[in-house]
Motif scaffolding. Structure first.
Motif, short mmCIF file in Angstrom:
data_model
loop_
_atom_site.label_atom_id
_atom_site.label_comp_id
_atom_site.label_asym_id
_atom_site.label_seq_id
_atom_site.Cartn_x
_atom_site.Cartn_y
_atom_site.Cartn_z
N MET A 208 51.45 33.52 10.04
CA MET A 208 51.87 31.75 10.74
C MET A 208 51.34 32.01 11.67
SD MET A 208 53.29 29.00 9.86
CE MET A 208 53.06 27.24 10.70
N LYS A 209 51.73 32.81 12.40
CA LYS A 209 51.07 33.41 14.18
C LYS A 209 49.51 33.28 14.14
CE LYS A 209 55.02 33.29 17.12
NZ LYS A 209 54.93 32.42 18.18
N LYS A 210 48.41 34.16 13.33
CA LYS A 210 47.50 34.10 13.38
C LYS A 210 46.99 32.94 13.10
CE LYS A 210 43.71 37.17 11.86
NZ LYS A 210 43.13 37.85 10.84
N VAL B 193 44.24 29.99 15.69
CA VAL B 193 42.96 30.37 15.43
C VAL B 193 42.79 28.77 15.47
CG1 VAL B 193 41.51 30.20 13.22
CG2 VAL B 193 43.17 32.43 13.79
N THR B 194 43.84 27.58 15.22
CA THR B 194 43.63 26.73 14.77
C THR B 194 44.13 26.17 16.22
OG1 THR B 194 45.31 26.17 12.43
CG2 THR B 194 44.59 24.62 14.45
N GLY B 195 44.27 26.52 17.17
CA GLY B 195 44.62 26.32 18.55
C GLY B 195 42.78 26.90 19.41
N PRO C 40 51.58 20.62 15.89
CA PRO C 40 53.29 20.07 15.32
C PRO C 40 53.80 22.09 14.94
CG PRO C 40 51.24 18.78 13.87
CD PRO C 40 50.59 19.63 15.31
N ALA C 41 52.35 23.20 14.78
CA ALA C 41 53.19 23.98 14.37
C ALA C 41 53.36 24.54 15.52
CB ALA C 41 50.92 24.32 13.92
#
Length: 58
Positions: free
Chosen positions: A1-3, A7-9, A47-48
């Motif tokens: 989840m953290k990865k 990556v999204t950021g 949201p994450a």
């Protein structure tokens, strides 16, 4: 989840920064990159981020 969060950021801020550069240089596809970056930021990263903050405090 953290990865996935990181990556999204990274991709969101990369697209926004690249879109700004393209806008300044008047190159094509600048608006598309800016829109995709803002959408990814608002629908993926934020949201994450707030979910992780909520889980940390709960």
């Amino acid at each position: 989840m953290k990865k996935l969060f990181y990556v999204t950021g990274f991709f969101a801020f990369f697209l926004i920064g690249n879109g700004i550069l393209f806008k300044i240089m008047h190159w094509p596809s600048a608006s598309i990159q800016l829109c995709m970056g803002v959408l990814l930021l608002n629908l993926g990263y934020l949201p994450a981020y707030f979910y992780n903050k909520y889980k940390a405090n709960a």
